[in-house]
Design a protein around this motif. Sequence first.
Motif, mmCIF file in Angstrom:
data_model
loop_
_atom_site.group_PDB
_atom_site.id
_atom_site.type_symbol
_atom_site.label_atom_id
_atom_site.label_comp_id
_atom_site.label_asym_id
_atom_site.label_seq_id
_atom_site.Cartn_x
_atom_site.Cartn_y
_atom_site.Cartn_z
ATOM 1 N N LEU A 9 0.974 -1.182 -0.129
ATOM 2 C CA LEU A 9 0.153 -0.054 0.091
ATOM 3 C C LEU A 9 0.935 1.242 -0.033
ATOM 4 O O LEU A 9 1.448 1.691 1.056
ATOM 5 C CB LEU A 9 -0.918 -0.136 1.232
ATOM 6 C CG LEU A 9 -2.098 1.028 1.106
ATOM 7 C CD1 LEU A 9 -2.912 1.044 -0.106
ATOM 8 C CD2 LEU A 9 -2.970 0.876 2.663
ATOM 9 N N THR A 10 0.990 2.034 -1.189
ATOM 10 C CA THR A 10 1.823 3.078 -1.160
ATOM 11 C C THR A 10 1.399 3.947 -2.589
ATOM 12 O O THR A 10 0.906 3.410 -3.599
ATOM 13 C CB THR A 10 3.346 2.728 -1.395
ATOM 14 O OG1 THR A 10 4.033 3.919 -1.527
ATOM 15 C CG2 THR A 10 3.551 2.046 -2.479
ATOM 16 N N HIS A 11 1.786 5.046 -2.477
ATOM 17 C CA HIS A 11 1.483 5.948 -3.700
ATOM 18 C C HIS A 11 2.855 6.302 -4.214
ATOM 19 O O HIS A 11 2.878 6.966 -5.484
ATOM 20 C CB HIS A 11 0.653 7.330 -3.272
ATOM 21 C CG HIS A 11 -0.687 7.255 -3.117
ATOM 22 N ND1 HIS A 11 -1.485 6.595 -4.055
ATOM 23 C CD2 HIS A 11 -1.338 7.552 -1.659
ATOM 24 C CE1 HIS A 11 -2.698 6.780 -3.443
ATOM 25 N NE2 HIS A 11 -2.674 7.392 -2.202
ATOM 26 N N ASP A 12 3.898 5.918 -3.649
ATOM 27 C CA ASP A 12 5.243 6.454 -4.144
ATOM 28 C C ASP A 12 5.744 5.365 -5.146
ATOM 29 O O ASP A 12 5.818 4.149 -4.873
ATOM 30 C CB ASP A 12 6.129 6.296 -2.960
ATOM 31 C CG ASP A 12 7.545 6.788 -3.420
ATOM 32 O OD1 ASP A 12 8.111 6.545 -4.422
ATOM 33 O OD2 ASP A 12 8.214 7.514 -2.522
ATOM 34 N N ASP A 13 5.746 5.565 -6.384
ATOM 35 C CA ASP A 13 6.210 4.737 -7.547
ATOM 36 C C ASP A 13 7.641 4.010 -7.280
ATOM 37 O O ASP A 13 7.890 2.965 -7.513
ATOM 38 C CB ASP A 13 6.418 5.366 -8.807
ATOM 39 C CG ASP A 13 4.808 5.765 -9.474
ATOM 40 O OD1 ASP A 13 3.953 5.290 -8.964
ATOM 41 O OD2 ASP A 13 4.762 6.412 -10.294
ATOM 42 N N VAL A 14 8.699 4.993 -6.623
ATOM 43 C CA VAL A 14 9.874 4.526 -6.416
ATOM 44 C C VAL A 14 9.766 3.334 -5.312
ATOM 45 O O VAL A 14 10.605 2.345 -5.378
ATOM 46 C CB VAL A 14 10.787 5.631 -5.910
ATOM 47 C CG1 VAL A 14 12.225 5.127 -5.463
ATOM 48 C CG2 VAL A 14 11.068 6.704 -7.093
ATOM 49 N N LEU A 15 8.838 3.940 -4.226
ATOM 50 C CA LEU A 15 9.140 2.806 -2.978
ATOM 51 C C LEU A 15 8.319 1.409 -3.546
ATOM 52 O O LEU A 15 8.744 0.493 -3.092
ATOM 53 C CB LEU A 15 8.404 3.242 -1.910
ATOM 54 C CG LEU A 15 8.202 2.556 -0.623
ATOM 55 C CD1 LEU A 15 9.643 2.251 -0.148
ATOM 56 C CD2 LEU A 15 7.411 3.253 0.542
ATOM 57 N N ALA A 16 7.361 1.406 -4.446
ATOM 58 C CA ALA A 16 6.589 0.402 -5.065
ATOM 59 C C ALA A 16 7.594 -0.481 -5.696
ATOM 60 O O ALA A 16 7.693 -1.587 -5.463
ATOM 61 C CB ALA A 16 5.426 0.574 -5.705
ATOM 62 N N GLU A 17 8.284 0.140 -6.570
ATOM 63 C CA GLU A 17 9.512 -0.720 -7.338
ATOM 64 C C GLU A 17 10.288 -1.129 -6.244
ATOM 65 O O GLU A 17 10.843 -2.384 -6.573
ATOM 66 C CB GLU A 17 10.135 0.187 -8.252
ATOM 67 C CG GLU A 17 11.232 -0.502 -9.165
ATOM 68 C CD GLU A 17 12.041 0.644 -10.212
ATOM 69 O OE1 GLU A 17 12.661 0.049 -10.901
ATOM 70 O OE2 GLU A 17 11.297 1.797 -10.198
ATOM 71 N N ARG A 18 10.717 -0.438 -5.358
ATOM 72 C CA ARG A 18 11.718 -1.167 -4.484
ATOM 73 C C ARG A 18 11.390 -2.163 -3.619
ATOM 74 O O ARG A 18 11.946 -3.157 -3.239
ATOM 75 C CB ARG A 18 12.292 0.063 -3.398
ATOM 76 C CG ARG A 18 13.134 -0.657 -2.193
ATOM 77 C CD ARG A 18 13.405 0.668 -1.278
ATOM 78 N NE ARG A 18 14.107 0.190 -0.037
ATOM 79 C CZ ARG A 18 15.551 -0.172 -0.030
ATOM 80 N NH1 ARG A 18 16.185 0.059 -1.035
ATOM 81 N NH2 ARG A 18 15.911 -0.615 0.981
ATOM 82 N N TRP A 19 9.874 -2.256 -3.274
ATOM 83 C CA TRP A 19 9.233 -3.191 -2.593
ATOM 84 C C TRP A 19 9.022 -4.455 -3.333
ATOM 85 O O TRP A 19 8.541 -5.652 -2.840
ATOM 86 C CB TRP A 19 8.142 -2.620 -1.769
ATOM 87 C CG TRP A 19 8.584 -2.064 -0.397
ATOM 88 C CD1 TRP A 19 9.631 -1.852 0.254
ATOM 89 C CD2 TRP A 19 7.625 -1.201 0.287
ATOM 90 N NE1 TRP A 19 9.591 -1.435 1.421
ATOM 91 C CE2 TRP A 19 8.294 -0.844 1.491
ATOM 92 C CE3 TRP A 19 6.304 -0.733 0.333
ATOM 93 C CZ2 TRP A 19 7.767 0.153 2.516
ATOM 94 C CZ3 TRP A 19 5.838 0.028 1.314
ATOM 95 C CH2 TRP A 19 6.420 0.459 2.374
ATOM 96 N N ALA A 20 8.893 -4.153 -4.650
ATOM 97 C CA ALA A 20 8.460 -5.284 -5.708
ATOM 98 C C ALA A 20 9.033 -6.568 -5.291
ATOM 99 O O ALA A 20 8.346 -7.708 -5.360
ATOM 100 C CB ALA A 20 8.619 -4.735 -7.081
ATOM 101 N N PRO A 21 10.320 -6.868 -5.204
ATOM 102 C CA PRO A 21 11.143 -7.852 -4.958
ATOM 103 C C PRO A 21 10.488 -8.718 -3.772
ATOM 104 O O PRO A 21 10.468 -10.209 -3.843
ATOM 105 C CB PRO A 21 12.340 -7.636 -4.815
ATOM 106 C CG PRO A 21 12.809 -6.383 -5.240
ATOM 107 C CD PRO A 21 11.562 -5.693 -5.135
ATOM 108 N N LEU A 22 9.949 -8.166 -2.830
ATOM 109 C CA LEU A 22 9.238 -8.968 -1.944
ATOM 110 C C LEU A 22 8.234 -10.014 -2.377
ATOM 111 O O LEU A 22 7.849 -10.859 -1.721
ATOM 112 C CB LEU A 22 8.726 -8.084 -0.695
ATOM 113 C CG LEU A 22 9.687 -7.184 -0.163
ATOM 114 C CD1 LEU A 22 8.873 -5.833 0.720
ATOM 115 C CD2 LEU A 22 10.791 -7.863 0.850
#
Length: 212
Positions: A9-22
């Motif tokens: 749950l985030t609006h931040d595209d950069v953070l979403a990409e960072r968390w994607a490997p999870l």
Amino acid sequence: MTPEPLLILTHDDVLAERWAPLGSGWPVVRGADLSALADWRAQGRRLVLMDAQMPGLPGWQDAGWPARLSGIDALVGLGAPDDRQGAAVLQAGAGGFCHVYAPLPTVRQALQVVASGELWVGRDLLTRLLRLLDERPPAQPPRAVSDAAWAQDLTVREREVAELASLGEANDAIAERLGITARTVKAHLSTAFDKLGVADRLQLALRVHGIR
């Protein structure tokens, strides 16, 4: 064990990409706003990784959080975690918190702990909680080693390590105090966790102090 589905749950595209490997261990769905929590729960899902820096997010003292997080195992990423904010997140009903840019292995481990129904908290807050436990007036005189039911399956050294860890002592400090290496402390602590059936230091402290 089947991996838990994970809502990011985030609006931040950069953070979403960072968390994607999870998502390598969990199916990942990216949420747009807090309505995603209700939708996720309605699907019978529980595990959520939430960015606390989302614009318009209610304060953690908001009375609506317990209802929003009911039935949800939430790990909250904070921009600058501190004891007060971390405690507010836990009181709101989240299962844990970490820095929003914590290393991914740490976030993954935290998610596993939260998914198991346990708490994941910062070292400083955990140390404070453990010391508060240690400062409680004793209900009875201290017991001898052989009389401590929780320690019956532990060796003397495992018990020593477990007791110091239950007070919030870091591995390096325990190693220095006992005259052993930090690696040996970690090994004793891991063995103690397995023998006692606990997953983290908070559970260990509750066991040592006779709370569970």
